[in-house]
Design a protein around this motif. Structure first.
Motif, PDB file in Angstrom:
ATOM      1  N   ALA A  37      63.597  14.987  14.833  1.00  0.00           N
ATOM      2  CA  ALA A  37      62.382  14.901  13.748  1.00  0.00           C
ATOM      3  C   ALA A  37      62.611  16.154  12.825  1.00  0.00           C
ATOM      4  O   ALA A  37      63.164  17.185  13.084  1.00  0.00           O
ATOM      5  N   HIS A  38      61.811  16.045  11.909  1.00  0.00           N
ATOM      6  CA  HIS A  38      61.542  17.002  10.742  1.00  0.00           C
ATOM      7  C   HIS A  38      60.585  18.232  11.113  1.00  0.00           C
ATOM      8  O   HIS A  38      60.673  19.256  10.291  1.00  0.00           O
ATOM      9  N   ARG A  39      59.764  17.666  11.816  1.00  0.00           N
ATOM     10  CA  ARG A  39      58.494  18.628  12.079  1.00  0.00           C
ATOM     11  C   ARG A  39      58.118  18.311  13.442  1.00  0.00           C
ATOM     12  O   ARG A  39      58.503  17.341  14.019  1.00  0.00           O
ATOM     13  N   LYS A  40      57.532  19.418  14.249  1.00  0.00           N
ATOM     14  CA  LYS A  40      57.022  19.319  15.594  1.00  0.00           C
ATOM     15  C   LYS A  40      55.704  18.485  15.570  1.00  0.00           C
ATOM     16  O   LYS A  40      54.969  18.639  14.799  1.00  0.00           O
ATOM     17  N   ILE A  41      55.574  17.397  16.462  1.00  0.00           N
ATOM     18  CA  ILE A  41      54.566  16.835  16.777  1.00  0.00           C
ATOM     19  C   ILE A  41      54.295  16.761  18.245  1.00  0.00           C
ATOM     20  O   ILE A  41      55.369  16.499  19.111  1.00  0.00           O
ATOM     21  N   HIS A  99      57.628  15.064  19.426  1.00  0.00           N
ATOM     22  CA  HIS A  99      58.956  15.297  18.472  1.00  0.00           C
ATOM     23  C   HIS A  99      59.291  16.539  18.078  1.00  0.00           C
ATOM     24  O   HIS A  99      58.411  17.448  18.157  1.00  0.00           O
ATOM     25  N   SER A 100      60.531  16.953  18.145  1.00  0.00           N
ATOM     26  CA  SER A 100      60.978  18.559  17.875  1.00  0.00           C
ATOM     27  C   SER A 100      61.954  18.390  16.901  1.00  0.00           C
ATOM     28  O   SER A 100      62.978  17.396  16.925  1.00  0.00           O
ATOM     29  N   PRO A 101      62.052  19.508  16.127  1.00  0.00           N
ATOM     30  CA  PRO A 101      63.015  19.498  15.018  1.00  0.00           C
ATOM     31  C   PRO A 101      64.258  20.275  15.406  1.00  0.00           C
ATOM     32  O   PRO A 101      65.212  20.608  14.666  1.00  0.00           O
ATOM     33  N   ASN A 102      64.224  20.637  16.866  1.00  0.00           N
ATOM     34  CA  ASN A 102      65.392  21.566  17.415  1.00  0.00           C
ATOM     35  C   ASN A 102      66.200  20.674  18.224  1.00  0.00           C
ATOM     36  O   ASN A 102      65.704  20.473  19.547  1.00  0.00           O
ATOM     37  N   ASP A 160      45.395  16.383  19.288  1.00  0.00           N
ATOM     38  CA  ASP A 160      46.518  16.927  18.843  1.00  0.00           C
ATOM     39  C   ASP A 160      46.719  18.356  19.715  1.00  0.00           C
ATOM     40  O   ASP A 160      46.120  19.168  19.766  1.00  0.00           O
TER      41      ASP A 160
END
Length: 338
Positions: A226-230, A156-159, A245
């Motif tokens: 996403a709201h945070r990077k995963i 996931h990326s918030p960008n 991770d």
């Protein structure tokens, strides 16, 4: 160009084509590797070129064609839609090529790059960088002794503006497609996917399921909402759960272990339903490991971990996943396993 054998005695002369975000990091790392000579960077952006010239003490070429006669190998970090054109020019000029993922924008373009590398007798390596993440390298070792049942990847990326010339499948999910192909060790026989876009433009969120010939199932999710990077990958095995991770480069193994301790009168004073093992990983930067591997491949000491054919297989699956997203409720049973 010196023969491959002589390259073991002198630094490999390397150039970087495209110095956006990823290309800049290629140049940075190559400038630090003692077995590489960063000859120059090529990019039409004069401001970036001059900055790279000052920072890395290398030449700036407005036209990459002018650089090819002076290098043994190149790292190509241009937008995906230019991979084919730039890659063909470099291979026809007789230089070894590391091209960023995905290998190309289409299967036909990928095939032409593979054929050009074969005809030129030059290396074509594709930058699936997570193969060199220390956590993934340890994961491969752990699951070699386990029976994998399900693989679960999240990226996931918030960008939403990163690599917006291609879908989230080609930008993000293709990393995990490559990783699960390596871990499952069998052809894909069936796939399904769902997703969509938040606005006009490429697909920006997807969930895909791959079924392998050996019974392994993989679930992959990629999103630019996403709201945070995963960046994670879990391997559900018969006897354990292995959680990886990639951002923190950590690996945890969860195992069942039913034990209890009772007092003399029968009351339970201690109970354990499982244990968690933490696996140590190295701190090496994945890009540094990837570029060192590339240099060893150029010298003929190693063979690419991801060559053109392997990268083409990942691209083929990415194309099918995009088709499933564009045709809701479509589930593909593949006549010819991939």
């Amino acid at each position: 160009m010196p023969p491959v054998e002589s390259l073991a005695l002198i630094p490999v002369r390397v150039g970087v084509i495209g110095i956006g975000n990823m290309g800049w990091h290629h140049a940075r790392v190559l400038s630090l590797i003692k077995d590489a000579q960063l000859v120059g960077v090529a990019d039409p952006d004069g401001a970036r070129g001059q900055l790279a010239n000052q920072q890395f003490r290398c030449r700036w070429f407005p036209d990459y064609g002018e650089m090819l006669a002076e290098v043994d190998a190149v790292c190509i970090a241009v937008p995906t839609l230019l991979h084919h054109r730039v890659g063909l020019a470099c291979l026809k000029a007789g230089v070894h090529v590391l091209i960023e993922k995905p290998i190309a924008a289409s299967q036909q373009e990928a095939l032409e790059l593979i054929q050009a590398a074969d005809q030129a007798g030059r290396l074509l390596q594709v930058g699936h960088i997570e193969r060199f993440n220390p956590a993934f390298r340890e994961l491969v070792k752990v699951v070699a002794n386990e029976e994998v049942v399900v693989l679960e990847a999240r990226r996931h990326s918030p960008n939403p503006d990163r690599a917006n010339d291609v879908s989230v499948v080609l930008d993000l999910m293709i990393h995990d497609i490559d990783l699960v192909l390596e871990l499952a060790g069998a052809p894909v026989i069936r796939l399904a996917a769902a997703g969509g876009r938040t606005a006009a433009g490429p697909i920006d969120y997807v969930n895909a399921t791959l079924a392998f010939a050996n019974g392994v199932v993989a679930s992959l999710t990629a999103s630019k909402m996403a709201h945070r990077k995963i960046r994670s990958l879990s391997a559900h095995c018969r006897g354990s759960l292995v959680e990886t991770d990639f951002l923190n480069r950590t690996l945890h193994i969860h195992r069942r272990a039913h034990e209890s301790v009772s007092a003399d009168h029968g009351e339970l004073v201690f109970r354990s339903d499982g244990l968690i093992e933490e696996v140590s990983t190295t701190s090496i930067e994945p890009l540094y490991a990837e570029l060192e591997h590339f240099l060893e491949c150029v010298r003929g000491v190693e063979v690419p971990q991801v060559d053109g054919l392997q990268a083409s297989r990942a691209l083929q699956l990415a194309d099918l996943i995009e088709q499933c997203v564009e045709q809701p409720n479509l589930c593909m049973s593949l006549g010819e396993p991939i």
